[in-house]
Design a protein around this motif. Structure first.
Motif: not given
Length: 226
Positions: A48-50, A90-96, A108-109, A171-172
């Motif tokens: 899901l995060l990926h 910067r949402d992508y950084e939280m997902l990372e 992989v991400l 955290s996201f």
């Protein structure tokens, strides 16, 4: 001013109905339903995060495209879209960070691609954003920000309870649960600003909310299908 407020209330009722339908479908999407009943595996959460990461990368880009499509007659709305892009980019950084904290391989991400639902959603958002004065994107924002306000906290708690995840691993979702209510308040302020006096805009906002909601569900239904 009373007329503006009545128009705002009217246009918010239709997306409100759309949200109710969207939420009813959302909790039946397999990965969401499994998470809520405690049947999700850690590898499912990483998937899901990926896939969410791949879609979020496009988020600030379509908002920026929309900004460039707004003319001088709507400078205030252009400013609000720019502010929204600033807070979201910067949402992508939280997902990372969440993905790595959940045991995912960042390589992989970074090398992943969008599933077919995310491709459809991104194509739709960019198509809307490229139109002259795409004010109907307020409908899309209503759905996306609504997820944060109404659902992110519930989802994060379910993940933590059933997968024993720490706050740093979700955290996201916690961030959006805390901040998207403010974004919805800003959206309400836009709708009360007089923007709805544009002919046909209320109908376009409602339609955009419906399409965006359906395509958002599609990306969740097509996790892992690239």
């Amino acid at each position: 001013m009373e007329t503006v407020h009545s128009e705002s209330a009217a246009v918010m009722r239709e997306p409100g109905k759309t949200w109710a339908d969207f939420e009813g479908r959302l909790v039946r999407v397999p990965i969401i339903a499994r998470a809520l009943r405690g049947a999700l595996r850690l590898e499912d959460y990483r998937l899901l995060l990926h896939d969410h990461y791949q879609q979020v990368l496009d988020g600030s880009r379509w908002i920026a495209r929309a900004v460039s499509s707004i003319d001088r007659d709507h400078l205030e709305l252009r400013s609000r879209f720019l502010e929204h892009a600033r807070t979201e980019h910067r949402d992508y950084e939280m997902l990372e960070r969440d993905y790595a904290a959940a045991g995912g391989d960042i390589a992989v991400l970074h090398n992943g691609g969008q599933n077919i639902g995310s491709r459809a959603l991104s194509a739709w958002m960019f198509q809307c954003a490229a139109r002259p004065n795409p004010l109907e994107l307020l409908g899309a924002m209503f759905i996306i920000e609504g997820l944060g306000k109404h659902f992110a906290c519930i989802f994060a708690r379910a993940l933590q309870q059933h997968l024993a995840l720490e706050p740093r691993q979700v955290s996201f979702y916690h961030y959006h649960a805390e901040h998207d209510e403010d974004h919805l308040a800003e959206l309400q302020a836009v709708l009360e600003s007089g923007v709805l006096q544009v002919d046909g805009l209320a109908e376009r906002i409602a339609e955009t909310a419906r399409v965006t909601g359906r395509l958002y569900l599609l990306q969740l239904e097509e996790l892992g299908n690239y």
